[in-house]
Motif scaffolding. Structure first.
Motif, PDB file in Angstrom:
ATOM      1  N   TYR A  81       0.835  -1.207   0.000  1.00  0.00           N
ATOM      2  CA  TYR A  81       0.000   0.000   0.000  1.00  0.00           C
ATOM      3  C   TYR A  81       0.873   1.262   0.000  1.00  0.00           C
ATOM      4  N   THR A  82       1.989   1.206   0.726  1.00  0.00           N
ATOM      5  CA  THR A  82       2.905   2.356   0.760  1.00  0.00           C
ATOM      6  C   THR A  82       3.442   2.657  -0.638  1.00  0.00           C
ATOM      7  N   TYR A  83       3.800   1.602  -1.372  1.00  0.00           N
ATOM      8  CA  TYR A  83       4.314   1.769  -2.745  1.00  0.00           C
ATOM      9  C   TYR A  83       3.274   2.485  -3.611  1.00  0.00           C
ATOM     10  N   VAL A  84       2.027   2.028  -3.554  1.00  0.00           N
ATOM     11  CA  VAL A  84       0.973   2.616  -4.395  1.00  0.00           C
ATOM     12  C   VAL A  84       0.778   4.081  -4.027  1.00  0.00           C
ATOM     13  N   MET A  85       0.792   4.386  -2.741  1.00  0.00           N
ATOM     14  CA  MET A  85       0.603   5.779  -2.294  1.00  0.00           C
ATOM     15  C   MET A  85       1.740   6.678  -2.776  1.00  0.00           C
ATOM     16  N   GLN A  86       2.965   6.169  -2.701  1.00  0.00           N
ATOM     17  CA  GLN A  86       4.128   6.992  -3.068  1.00  0.00           C
ATOM     18  C   GLN A  86       4.275   7.145  -4.578  1.00  0.00           C
ATOM     19  N   GLN A  87       3.977   6.087  -5.327  1.00  0.00           N
ATOM     20  CA  GLN A  87       4.184   6.111  -6.775  1.00  0.00           C
ATOM     21  C   GLN A  87       3.044   6.782  -7.532  1.00  0.00           C
ATOM     22  N   TYR A  88       1.836   6.732  -6.959  1.00  0.00           N
ATOM     23  CA  TYR A  88       0.656   7.202  -7.707  1.00  0.00           C
ATOM     24  C   TYR A  88      -0.202   8.133  -6.846  1.00  0.00           C
ATOM     25  N   ARG A  89       0.414   9.241  -6.432  1.00  0.00           N
ATOM     26  CA  ARG A  89      -0.274  10.180  -5.531  1.00  0.00           C
ATOM     27  C   ARG A  89      -1.519  10.788  -6.158  1.00  0.00           C
ATOM     28  N   THR A  90      -1.549  10.894  -7.458  1.00  0.00           N
ATOM     29  CA  THR A  90      -2.728  11.464  -8.128  1.00  0.00           C
ATOM     30  C   THR A  90      -3.552  10.390  -8.846  1.00  0.00           C
ATOM     31  N   GLY A  91      -3.197   9.131  -8.621  1.00  0.00           N
ATOM     32  CA  GLY A  91      -3.884   8.041  -9.317  1.00  0.00           C
ATOM     33  C   GLY A  91      -5.187   7.647  -8.637  1.00  0.00           C
ATOM     34  N   GLU A  92      -5.964   6.822  -9.328  1.00  0.00           N
ATOM     35  CA  GLU A  92      -7.277   6.415  -8.807  1.00  0.00           C
ATOM     36  C   GLU A  92      -7.165   5.504  -7.591  1.00  0.00           C
ATOM     37  N   PRO A 122      -6.517   6.907  -2.856  1.00  0.00           N
ATOM     38  CA  PRO A 122      -7.383   6.887  -1.667  1.00  0.00           C
ATOM     39  C   PRO A 122      -7.669   5.473  -1.158  1.00  0.00           C
ATOM     40  N   VAL A 123      -7.720   4.520  -2.084  1.00  0.00           N
ATOM     41  CA  VAL A 123      -7.945   3.118  -1.680  1.00  0.00           C
ATOM     42  C   VAL A 123      -6.758   2.637  -0.844  1.00  0.00           C
ATOM     43  N   ALA A 124      -5.534   2.913  -1.338  1.00  0.00           N
ATOM     44  CA  ALA A 124      -4.326   2.488  -0.617  1.00  0.00           C
ATOM     45  C   ALA A 124      -4.211   3.199   0.726  1.00  0.00           C
ATOM     46  N   ARG A 125      -4.591   4.484   0.763  1.00  0.00           N
ATOM     47  CA  ARG A 125      -4.538   5.253   2.030  1.00  0.00           C
ATOM     48  C   ARG A 125      -5.462   4.624   3.069  1.00  0.00           C
ATOM     49  N   GLU A 129      -8.918  14.824   4.996  1.00  0.00           N
ATOM     50  CA  GLU A 129      -8.245  15.006   3.707  1.00  0.00           C
ATOM     51  C   GLU A 129      -9.205  14.759   2.537  1.00  0.00           C
ATOM     52  N   LEU A 130     -10.035  13.703   2.658  1.00  0.00           N
ATOM     53  CA  LEU A 130     -10.883  13.298   1.537  1.00  0.00           C
ATOM     54  C   LEU A 130     -12.335  13.756   1.665  1.00  0.00           C
ATOM     55  N   ARG A 133     -16.164  13.772   4.087  1.00  0.00           N
ATOM     56  CA  ARG A 133     -17.167  12.748   4.428  1.00  0.00           C
ATOM     57  C   ARG A 133     -18.239  12.746   3.351  1.00  0.00           C
ATOM     58  N   SER A 134     -18.294  11.656   2.607  1.00  0.00           N
ATOM     59  CA  SER A 134     -19.273  11.552   1.521  1.00  0.00           C
ATOM     60  C   SER A 134     -19.464  10.073   1.202  1.00  0.00           C
ATOM     61  N   GLU A 135     -20.338   9.821   0.192  1.00  0.00           N
ATOM     62  CA  GLU A 135     -20.539   8.434  -0.234  1.00  0.00           C
ATOM     63  C   GLU A 135     -19.217   7.791  -0.664  1.00  0.00           C
ATOM     64  N   ARG A 136     -18.311   8.615  -1.207  1.00  0.00           N
ATOM     65  CA  ARG A 136     -17.025   8.097  -1.681  1.00  0.00           C
ATOM     66  C   ARG A 136     -16.158   7.588  -0.539  1.00  0.00           C
ATOM     67  N   THR A 137     -16.347   8.137   0.645  1.00  0.00           N
ATOM     68  CA  THR A 137     -15.530   7.726   1.803  1.00  0.00           C
ATOM     69  C   THR A 137     -16.365   6.972   2.846  1.00  0.00           C
ATOM     70  N   ALA A 138     -17.512   6.448   2.414  1.00  0.00           N
ATOM     71  CA  ALA A 138     -18.401   5.735   3.348  1.00  0.00           C
ATOM     72  C   ALA A 138     -17.689   4.541   3.992  1.00  0.00           C
ATOM     73  N   ASN A 139     -16.863   3.861   3.221  1.00  0.00           N
ATOM     74  CA  ASN A 139     -16.156   2.684   3.740  1.00  0.00           C
ATOM     75  C   ASN A 139     -15.188   3.071   4.861  1.00  0.00           C
ATOM     76  N   ILE A 140     -14.566   4.241   4.724  1.00  0.00           N
ATOM     77  CA  ILE A 140     -13.634   4.720   5.757  1.00  0.00           C
ATOM     78  C   ILE A 140     -14.408   5.065   7.031  1.00  0.00           C
ATOM     79  N   ILE A 141     -15.536   5.734   6.869  1.00  0.00           N
ATOM     80  CA  ILE A 141     -16.365   6.076   8.028  1.00  0.00           C
ATOM     81  C   ILE A 141     -16.810   4.802   8.746  1.00  0.00           C
ATOM     82  N   LYS A 142     -17.187   3.803   7.976  1.00  0.00           N
ATOM     83  CA  LYS A 142     -17.604   2.513   8.559  1.00  0.00           C
ATOM     84  C   LYS A 142     -16.455   1.881   9.358  1.00  0.00           C
ATOM     85  N   SER A 143     -15.249   1.887   8.787  1.00  0.00           N
ATOM     86  CA  SER A 143     -14.088   1.309   9.479  1.00  0.00           C
ATOM     87  C   SER A 143     -13.820   2.033  10.793  1.00  0.00           C
TER      88      SER A 143
END
Length: 603
Positions: A284-295, A298-301, A336-337, A339-349
């Protein structure tokens, strides 16, 4: 007058021919019965007459040749195959049969010359007929030679790849199989998934798997641009649960192909599911560092926090301060992201963490209810939030609310994994309450669930109920045990340990004894009392009735010695015992990986 006599003679001849023809099936059936009984002499008498009729030759030939060989009448056998060759000059089967006669007569060199002649007669046009002729007599080495000859003549190394792979797999010629797989995967002659399935079904021994891994490693170093070979290497490492070296390869492949991080993210997810938290976090760290603007950023974060959370949950004794830091990480991510439907999974966690590890049920319920109320949130995330909220209600002593939410998810996700999970939790709720018949009715359905994990959990609980309600019609001991399970669900571990000890005293020698020892071992491990955990696992292994839990206890005891008691030699011995005593255990792959690591085997 002469004309009348001619007609009568023709009619009589026709009747005689019909009579003879009618007798052939019966005679063949009788000959086959003699063959079945091993009475070759009687079979030979019948078949020798039948084979003289040209129309019956092809039908009689195989049984007659078998009979002559059994009687060691090689002279007649040779005459028979020569006659067949003359009758059917372009059929390779009869030349191979001549070789079999020569071989049976003790003239192996002459037989091999004939077989070689048949192989040399192979062309790309007749290859399947020649190969099939050898295959019918199970002469697979010659089948291989036929396909290799046809490939050479065709000038295309991709030709007949599927046939050769199947032959090597069937004969368990591992070296040739690996060579052919590498050749064809690199040339894209066979799909990667086909090669993976073939290898998985054929290479089962540790030595063969080691050889495959070493060959792939060498090939990747020799030809680093062979992406398909690197993909195959990653797959092999994952099958062997060697996630860290698999991640190294996945990152290298991602960098070279500019893959966008999807492959690395997937491997990190697999590592997380298999509790290899360090590898998951690295991925996950690799994905965050290599693709900061990638789709996938937020999933890796999100998932890196989940991986750290699982790591803390599985490190004993539990560190509550680290849990608080994880909650702060979730809050920071939401800032950072948003609170919305897009971050519902994070709120649940975050809500789950607050409810079950930080004793903050009120805030947890607010977060979970917020997710449930989001109209455009993903249905699966909403369902997961409902299941979590139902568990919170259960902690608060409100089982009716719990059942209501479980049932909602069952209904909205019918015949889906989340629906099955909801039904399993309903079954467990009935079990906690001592309503075993109701629990069993749910479990009987879930044993057929498509998710192996849910089906296994359902089967385990079902067996626990069946094994402990048969002779004891009141199921008194199981009711008390289920109540203790509920204490553990509520994280009341000291109370649960005391209750388990009382249960052992109250019901000495009960069928629940192994389960009680296992439960105690798990609780002691959670509390960081590792010596006592080891003692209870050992009690299960020493118990004469231990069966279902024995491989679990052996694996967990080995892991305890490796990670907590710092007894690597003892851990090695226990992992080796597991591989020997329980070769079909679900822990075999992980035990083998840990054993290799402890021995210092090179990966």
């Amino acid at each position: 007058m002469m004309r009348r006599l001619l007609i009568c003679w023709l009619l009589c001849a026709g009747c005689l021919t019909a009579s003879l023809a009618q007798g052939v099936p019966e005679q063949m059936a009788l000959a086959k019965e003699y063959l079945r009984q091993g009475d070759y002499q009687k079979a030979e008498t019948l078949l020798a007459k039948l084979v003289e009729q040209d129309v019956q030759f092809g039908l009689v030939y195989p049984d007659y040749l078998k009979t002559l060989l059994a009687l060691r009448n090689f002279k007649e056998a040779e005459k028979l195959v020569k006659r067949a060759q003359k009758k059917y000059p372009n059929v390779p089967n009869y030349i191979i049969d001549e070789g079999k006669v020569l071989q049976a007569a003790g003239n192996a060199p002459a037989a091999e010359k004939l077989y070689a002649k048949v192989v040399l007669s192979t062309t790309p046009e007749n290859v399947y007929g020649v190969a099939n002729a050898f295959q019918q007599t199970e002469m697979f080495d010659y089948v291989e030679q036929v396909y290799l000859r046809a490939r050479q003549l065709s000038g295309n190394e991709k030709n007949f790849a599927g046939q050769l792979l199947q032959i090597y797999a069937y004969q368990r010629k591992h070296d040739q199989l690996i060579d052919e797989v590498l050749k064809q995967v690199k040339s894209t002659a066979v799909p990667l998934t086909y090669a993976q399935n073939l290898l998985q079904n054929t290479l089962r021994e540790e030595e063969a798997l080691n050889k495959l891994e070493q060959r792939l490693m060498t090939e990747v170093q020799t030809d680093p641009d062979a992406s398909s070979v690197q993909e195959l290497l990653i797959w092999v490492l994952v099958q062997r649960k060697d996630f860290a070296p698999a991640l190294l390869q996945a990152r290298a492949l991602d960098r070279r192909t500019q893959g966008g991080g999807a492959r690395v993210l997937s491997l990190a997810d697999i590592s997380l599911r298999n509790k290899d938290f360090e590898t998951a976090i690295d991925g996950y760290t690799y994905v965050m560092q290599q693709y900061r603007t990638g789709e996938y950023y937020p999933v890796a974060r999100h998932r890196i926090i989940q991986a750290r959370e699982e790591q803390v949950k599985n490190t004993f004794p539990l560190n509550k301060e680290k849990m608080k830091l994880l909650a702060q990480d979730y809050e920071s991510l939401l800032q950072e992201l948003g609170r919305s439907e897009r971050t519902a999974n994070i709120i649940k966690s975050l809500g789950e963490l607050q409810a079950f590890y930080l004793d903050n049920q009120q805030t947890a319920m607010q977060n979970l209810q917020a997710v449930i109320a989001m109209p455009r949130a993903q249905p699966d995330v909403v369902a997961e939030a409902k299941l979590a909220l139902a568990d919170v209600y259960l902690l608060r002593g409100e089982p009716w609310e719990t059942t209501l939410l479980y049932s909602q998810v069952e209904k909205t996700h019918k015949e889906q994994p989340l629906g099955h999970e909801a039904k399993l939790r309903n079954a467990r709720l009935s079990y906690y309450k001592g309503e075993f018949e109701l629990a069993q009715s749910h479990l009987d359905i879930l044993k057929l669930a498509t998710s192996r994990e849910i089906a296994n959990d359902a089967l385990s609980l079902s067996l626990l109920i069946i094994d402990n309600t048969g002779l004891d019609t009141t199921a008194a001991a199981l009711k008390e045990y289920a109540a203790i399970d509920f204490l553990i669900f509520k994280n009341q571990h000291p109370e649960a340990l005391l209750a388990l000890d009382e249960l052992l005293k109250k019901y000495p020698g009960h069928s629940l004894t192994d389960e009680i020892y296992f439960k105690k071992a798990e609780l002691f491990q959670t509390l960081g009392r590792f010596d006592e955990a080891a003692q209870n696992f050992q009690l299960i292994l020493d118990h004469p009735k231990a069966d279902i839990l024995s491989d679990d206890a052996l694996y967990l005891l080995a892991k305890l010695n490796e990670e907590n008691l710092k007894q690597p030699q003892k851990a090695q011995e226990l992992y080796s015992q597991l591989l020997t005593k329980h070769p079909g255990s679900v822990f075999v792959a992980e035990a083998r990986k840990r054993l290799r690591k402890l021995r210092g085997d090179k990966v």
